[in-house]
Design an enzyme around this catalytic site. Structure first.
Site, short mmCIF file in Angstrom:
data_model
loop_
_atom_site.label_atom_id
_atom_site.label_comp_id
_atom_site.label_asym_id
_atom_site.label_seq_id
_atom_site.Cartn_x
_atom_site.Cartn_y
_atom_site.Cartn_z
N HIS A 19 0.87 -1.19 0.00
CA HIS A 19 0.00 0.00 0.00
C HIS A 19 0.90 1.23 0.00
CE1 HIS A 19 -3.80 2.11 1.81
NE2 HIS A 19 -3.13 2.91 1.02
N HIS A 21 1.41 4.86 -2.42
CA HIS A 21 1.09 5.74 -3.55
C HIS A 21 2.39 6.38 -3.99
CE1 HIS A 21 -3.25 5.48 -2.54
NE2 HIS A 21 -2.77 5.34 -1.31
N HIS A 199 -9.58 1.35 -1.55
CA HIS A 199 -9.51 1.95 -0.22
C HIS A 199 -10.93 1.93 0.34
CE1 HIS A 199 -5.61 3.33 -1.47
NE2 HIS A 199 -5.45 4.16 -0.46
N GLU A 202 -11.33 3.76 5.76
CA GLU A 202 -10.24 4.59 6.32
C GLU A 202 -10.92 5.68 7.15
OE1 GLU A 202 -8.05 6.76 3.34
OE2 GLU A 202 -6.39 7.25 4.69
N ASP A 280 1.75 3.93 2.84
CA ASP A 280 0.76 4.82 2.23
C ASP A 280 1.44 5.97 1.47
OD1 ASP A 280 -1.84 5.43 1.56
OD2 ASP A 280 -2.44 6.17 3.53
N ASP A 281 1.82 7.01 2.19
CA ASP A 281 2.44 8.20 1.59
C ASP A 281 3.63 8.62 2.46
OD1 ASP A 281 0.25 8.86 -0.50
OD2 ASP A 281 -0.85 8.61 1.37
N1 ADE Z 1 -4.30 8.90 -1.88
C1 ADE Z 1 -3.06 8.89 -1.36
N2 ADE Z 1 -3.11 8.49 -0.09
C2 ADE Z 1 -4.41 8.22 0.20
C3 ADE Z 1 -5.11 7.77 1.34
N3 ADE Z 1 -4.48 7.50 2.48
N4 ADE Z 1 -6.44 7.62 1.26
C4 ADE Z 1 -7.07 7.91 0.13
N5 ADE Z 1 -6.48 8.33 -0.97
C5 ADE Z 1 -5.15 8.50 -0.94
ZN ZN Z 2 -3.66 4.79 0.45
#
Ligand code: ADE
Ligand code: ZN
Length: 338
Positions: A19, A21, A199, A202, A280-281
C-alpha cells in the site's frame, strides 16, 4: 527490546510493501529539484517551509497538498526519478517486494499523457527488478472524487499498457464517494484482466467495506480500519481471507486514530485477520516501512510473534506467484527463528 535493538531487528525483516502511492513518496527535496528544472514556481520558499505545512487534521487536508505537490511532475524522467528514489529508499530497508499505486488522473487532468506517466514509473520498476532484486506489481488507482465516466476514460487510456499493469484501485476522498459509484468501471476493469482493490473504511464506514467486497468484488481492502465496528463483516473477511493493508503512521497523521496505542492492528491479528502494515504516503507521514513497523511495535507493544505474523501476512496478501510467496515466507520464518 531496547529502541535501537528493535530498529535493527525490524531493518533485517524481509518486507513487502502493498500500500504505497508513488506520488506520496515525493520527498520535498526532490520536489524542489524537479520544480526547478521544470521552471515551476513552488508555493513555499524552502523545503523547511513546505514540511511545516505537513500538518493534517483529516484526509482531505492531506490530499489538497498531495495533489499540489504532484503538479511539478511533467516529464517521463520526473516520474522515473520519483519512482527510483522510492525504490532505492526501500531497498535500503530490506523491502524485497512492492505493489505500487499510481494515480493517472492526477496527471492526465493537467494535460500530461498517460504514456508519459507510466513509462517513467515502469522503467524505474524494471531497473529495480534487475539491479536491486525487488519484485513488483503496478496498480492504477481511480480518483473517487471524480466521476465514473472519468474512470472509464482512464481505463481506456491504460489498455495499450495493460501488460504493465496488474490491478486497479480506488483512492482519494472517501466519505461521500462510496464504492457503489464505481461498480461498472470495476466490472469492466475485471473484464480486461485487472485485479481489483479499493480503499475502504479509512474515514468511511464499515458499509463501504461491504460495498467494496460485494459490489466491486475486490480481492484486498486498503486500510479497512473500520471493519471492527461490524462483527458480521469481520466474519466475512475471515471466511474469505481478505487482506487489509493498514498504514499506521498515515492513520495517526490523518487523525484516523488519536494515538498509536489505539491502532486496530493488534486486535485484527488477535481475530486472525490477514492484516498487514505499509506506509501509504511516506514522504508526508514521517516514515517508510521500517518506521511504520517500529511505531506500531512500540505503540502496541507487539510481540516478536506478532511482528512475524505481520511480515508473513504481507507476502501472503501479495500477488506474487505461489512459489516465490512460499520462498519469501520461509525467509521471514528463518529470520525470526534462525
Ligand atoms: N491517496 C493517497 N493516499 C491516500 C489515502 N491515504 N487515502 C485515500 N487516498 C489516498
Ligand atoms: Zn492509500
Amino acid at each position: 527490546m531496547e529502541a535501537s535493538e528493535l530498529k535493527t531487528f525490524i531493518q533485517g525483516i524481509p518486507k513487502a510493501e502493498l500500500h504505497l502511492h508513488i506520488e506520496g513518496s515525493f520527498e520535498p527535496e526532490l520536489m524542489f529539484q524537479i520544480a526547478n528544472r521544470n521552471q515551476i514556481a513552488m508555493d513555499y520558499d524552502s523545503v523547511e517551509a513546505l514540511k511545516k505545512a505537513y500538518n493534517f487534521n483529516n484526509l482531505q487536508e492531506f490530499l489538497d497538498i498531495y495533489y499540489t505537490g504532484a503538479q511539478v511532475l511533467i516529464h517521463e524522467r520526473d516520474f522515473y526519478d520519483l519512482t527510483w528514489a522510492y525504490l532505492t529508499k526501500v531497498h535500503d530497508q530490506n523491502v524485497v517486494h512492492v505493489e505500487v499505486f499510481f494515480d493517472p488522473q492526477t496527471h492526465t487532468e493537467r494535460g500530461i499523457g498517460f504514456d508519459v506517466v507510466i513509462k517513467g514509473i515502469y522503467s524505474a520498476l524494471e531497473r529495480a527488478k534487475k539491479e536491486l532484486n525487488i519484485s513488483y506489481k503496478l496498480i492504477m488507482s481511480f480518483l473517487r472524487h471524480l466521476s465514473e465516466e472519468e474512470a472509464f476514460k482512464t481505463l481506456e487510456s491504460s489498455l495499450p499498457f495493460k501488460h504493465w499493469i496488474d490491478g486497479v484501485g480506488l483512492d482519494s476522498s472517501e466519505v461521500g464517494n462510496p464504492p457503489s459509484k464505481f461498480v461498472n468501471v470495476f466490472k469492466a476493469a475485471a473484464g480486461h484482466g485487472y485485479k481489483l482493490v479499493a480503499h475502504a473504511g479509512e474515514e468511511g464506514p464499515a458499509d463501504y467495506i461491504w460495498e467494496a467486497l460485494d459490489l466491486l468484488n475486490v480481492v484486498r481492502i486498503d486500510h479497512g480500519n473500520r471493519c471492527l465496528d461490524d462483527d458480521n463483516l469481520v466474519k466475512r473477511l475471515l471466511d474469505k481471507n481478505i487482506p487489509l493493508t493498514l498504514c499506521p503512521l498515515s492513520n495517526l497523521e490523518l487523525k484516523v486514530i488519536q494515538r498509536m496505542e489505539d491502532h486496530p492492528v493488534s486486535k485484527m491479528l488477535e481475530k486472525g485477520l490477514l492484516a498487514t502494515i505499509h506506509s501509504d504516503d511516506p514522504a508526508y507521514f514521517g516514515g517508510y516501512m521500517n518506521e511504520n513497523y517500529y511505531a506500531t511495535a512500540k505503540g502496541l507493544d507487539l510481540s516478536k510473534d506478532q511482528l512475524m505474523q505481520l511480515a508473513i501476512n504481507a507476502f501472503e496478501a501479495s500477488w506474487l506467484d505461489p512459489e516465490t510467496k512460499a520462498l519469501r515466507i520461509s525467509e521471514v520464518k528463518n529470520y525470526f527463528n534462525p
